[in-house]
Write a protein that holds these residues in place. Sequence first.
Motif, PDB file in Angstrom:
ATOM      1  N   UNK A  67      -0.528 -15.291  11.025  1.00 16.58           N
ATOM      2  CA  UNK A  67      -0.682 -13.849  10.821  1.00 16.58           C
ATOM      3  C   UNK A  67      -2.141 -13.502  11.076  1.00 16.58           C
ATOM      4  N   UNK A  68      -2.395 -12.830  12.176  1.00 15.03           N
ATOM      5  CA  UNK A  68      -3.784 -12.592  12.597  1.00 15.03           C
ATOM      6  C   UNK A  68      -4.458 -11.449  11.846  1.00 15.03           C
ATOM      7  N   UNK A  69      -3.685 -10.749  10.998  1.00 14.84           N
ATOM      8  CA  UNK A  69      -4.308  -9.618  10.291  1.00 14.84           C
ATOM      9  C   UNK A  69      -3.434  -9.190   9.116  1.00 14.84           C
ATOM     10  N   UNK A  70      -3.941  -9.411   7.894  1.00 16.47           N
ATOM     11  CA  UNK A  70      -3.152  -9.044   6.706  1.00 16.47           C
ATOM     12  C   UNK A  70      -4.106  -8.766   5.543  1.00 16.47           C
ATOM     13  N   UNK A  71      -3.702  -7.830   4.688  1.00 17.81           N
ATOM     14  CA  UNK A  71      -4.550  -7.421   3.552  1.00 17.81           C
ATOM     15  C   UNK A  71      -3.930  -7.893   2.238  1.00 17.81           C
ATOM     16  N   UNK A  72      -4.594  -8.836   1.603  1.00 25.34           N
ATOM     17  CA  UNK A  72      -4.102  -9.336   0.298  1.00 25.34           C
ATOM     18  C   UNK A  72      -3.946  -8.238  -0.755  1.00 25.34           C
ATOM     19  N   UNK A  73      -4.938  -7.335  -0.936  1.00 25.32           N
ATOM     20  CA  UNK A  73      -4.773  -6.360  -2.029  1.00 25.32           C
ATOM     21  C   UNK A  73      -3.783  -5.238  -1.719  1.00 25.32           C
ATOM     22  N   UNK A  74      -3.091  -5.335  -0.590  1.00 21.65           N
ATOM     23  CA  UNK A  74      -2.061  -4.331  -0.286  1.00 21.65           C
ATOM     24  C   UNK A  74      -0.653  -4.892  -0.445  1.00 21.65           C
ATOM     25  N   UNK A  75      -0.568  -6.076  -1.048  1.00 29.41           N
ATOM     26  CA  UNK A  75       0.738  -6.720  -1.204  1.00 29.41           C
ATOM     27  C   UNK A  75       1.737  -5.815  -1.928  1.00 29.41           C
ATOM     28  N   UNK A  76       1.279  -5.144  -2.975  1.00 27.08           N
ATOM     29  CA  UNK A  76       2.212  -4.357  -3.782  1.00 27.08           C
ATOM     30  C   UNK A  76       2.414  -2.933  -3.266  1.00 27.08           C
ATOM     31  N   UNK A  77       1.725  -2.565  -2.196  1.00 31.72           N
ATOM     32  CA  UNK A  77       1.963  -1.225  -1.633  1.00 31.72           C
ATOM     33  C   UNK A  77       2.606  -1.323  -0.255  1.00 31.72           C
ATOM     34  N   UNK A  78       3.137  -2.487   0.058  1.00 32.27           N
ATOM     35  CA  UNK A  78       3.816  -2.682   1.338  1.00 32.27           C
ATOM     36  C   UNK A  78       4.835  -1.557   1.557  1.00 32.27           C
ATOM     37  N   UNK A  79       4.721  -0.928   2.719  1.00 38.99           N
ATOM     38  CA  UNK A  79       5.715   0.086   3.067  1.00 38.99           C
ATOM     39  C   UNK A  79       5.614   1.374   2.281  1.00 38.99           C
ATOM     40  N   UNK A  80       4.409   1.747   1.850  1.00 37.68           N
ATOM     41  CA  UNK A  80       4.250   3.032   1.165  1.00 37.68           C
ATOM     42  C   UNK A  80       3.912   4.101   2.202  1.00 37.68           C
ATOM     43  N   UNK A  81       4.822   5.051   2.355  1.00 39.00           N
ATOM     44  CA  UNK A  81       4.647   6.056   3.401  1.00 39.00           C
ATOM     45  C   UNK A  81       3.874   7.240   2.847  1.00 39.00           C
ATOM     46  N   UNK A  82       2.581   7.273   3.060  1.00 40.09           N
ATOM     47  CA  UNK A  82       1.798   8.402   2.555  1.00 40.09           C
ATOM     48  C   UNK A  82       0.877   8.969   3.627  1.00 40.09           C
ATOM     49  N   UNK A  83       1.360   8.928   4.872  1.00 40.31           N
ATOM     50  CA  UNK A  83       0.645   9.654   5.909  1.00 40.31           C
ATOM     51  C   UNK A  83      -0.110   8.786   6.883  1.00 40.31           C
ATOM     52  N   UNK A  84      -0.796   9.414   7.822  1.00 33.36           N
ATOM     53  CA  UNK A  84      -1.570   8.666   8.803  1.00 33.36           C
ATOM     54  C   UNK A  84      -2.752   7.943   8.154  1.00 33.36           C
ATOM     55  N   UNK A  85      -3.419   7.130   8.933  1.00 37.43           N
ATOM     56  CA  UNK A  85      -4.396   6.168   8.417  1.00 37.43           C
ATOM     57  C   UNK A  85      -5.325   6.695   7.315  1.00 37.43           C
ATOM     58  N   UNK A  86      -6.096   7.727   7.599  1.00 39.11           N
ATOM     59  CA  UNK A  86      -7.144   8.105   6.636  1.00 39.11           C
ATOM     60  C   UNK A  86      -6.546   8.693   5.355  1.00 39.11           C
ATOM     61  N   UNK A  87      -5.437   9.442   5.473  1.00 41.44           N
ATOM     62  CA  UNK A  87      -4.746   9.969   4.277  1.00 41.44           C
ATOM     63  C   UNK A  87      -4.157   8.826   3.459  1.00 41.44           C
ATOM     64  N   UNK A  88      -3.548   7.883   4.157  1.00 37.16           N
ATOM     65  CA  UNK A  88      -2.924   6.739   3.503  1.00 37.16           C
ATOM     66  C   UNK A  88      -3.970   5.897   2.754  1.00 37.16           C
TER      67      UNK A  88
END
Length: 419
Positions: A67-88
């Motif tokens: 996996x060439x790119x993954x964020x550990x502290x986002x494990x529990x927010x996987x798949x949270x739809x809250x808008x485009x990049x900066x809003x999210x």
Amino acid sequence: MEQATTTTRIRGRILRPERARAGFSRLDDGVITIDAEGRITALEAAAADDPLPITHPGAILLPGFVDAHVHYPQTRILGTASGPLLDWLSATVFPEEARFADRAYAAAVAVEFCDALIAQGTTAASIFGSPHPEATAILFDELERRGLRAQLGLTLMDRAAPGENLLAAEAALAASEALIERWHGRDRGRLRFCVTPRFAISCTPGLLRGAAELAARHDLWIQTHLAENDAEIRATAKLFPESRDYLGVYEDHGLCGARSLFAHCIHLEDEAWDRFAAARATVAHCPDSNFFLGSGVMPLAAATSRGIRVGLGSDVGAGRAFSLRRVAARAYDAALLRSAPTSAEALLWRATRGGAEAIGIADEVGLLEPGYDADLVALDLPPTTSDERLFDALLFALDAGPARATYVRGRRIDRAASA
Ligand SMILES: [Zn+2]
């Protein structure tokens, strides 16, 4: 952790990545011999009278996913739809990442994160930690304990987020030094520190320059984000008016070279791609995340036609799955949308050997040849799968379950290890 003390042999149907081409050769019944250090010493067709049973009946063996790119502290927010990049980032990511100031929280998620990688057959990853040095150390600890291979960095941010997400440049660089001292090169290089400025928006010029100096001083890889989203690109241009473009910001601060791994790379001009190739930088292609945040479609062929090394990244939590097979399926769709189709075989290669090249571990893993570490995954394959449909079945059957077995250095690792 129990170490293998004797030679291990694993028998089965095998896919061997090729060195010079994004593809595989096949061996219908092969035996991989692994020494006590976890290195492959031989791979050959099984002898007719070999008494060794098939190790994972019905499965196929190949190198573990990278996996060439993954964020550990986002494990529990996987798949949270809250808008485009900066809003999210504002609505979902920064509040969640702030929770990693709490050691117990960070430790619980570190276990879940490693579980998720192992379950999907990911044996190596390039990971963004949190901006908290302690949480990043906790993940290093868990990766060591579980036997995974990784490069990981403290996520550098000294502006453009709430205060609890920030660490001043001097403190962040000092904390990085301490993490390097403790973790970089651990267990014969299984764990590495990677200098990790989040992206240009979140770092002052002084922090970007300090990050480059840190990487140069310790001979480290650098990972960050590049050209993901239109609003991000406009904000970056405003903050760095003297740089020619987004890639130019990293060039100007000494962060673009042969050990620089850039996630996304969706919106780059041809001329920027030429500079990227000349610098020998690498790409983490994250199509599932790109679709989910509506960021755009990365032109894979623009990179591969220039000989740029490209791996695949889940980009969890903007990505909706840890499974590199799912990421590869999205990469197939993305290539179609760019009118430059690719094949399941080439994408499976990018999810394994290609990823090893993209994150700088190609001398250790990703080829099933003597001298390489035996990082392997066994994947179930329906018995009715024809040879012609083999790669399609591995990548496009999205209902496929987790990996049957995951090995690093010849040692099976699994979720139960966390119990
Ligand atoms: Zn990312």
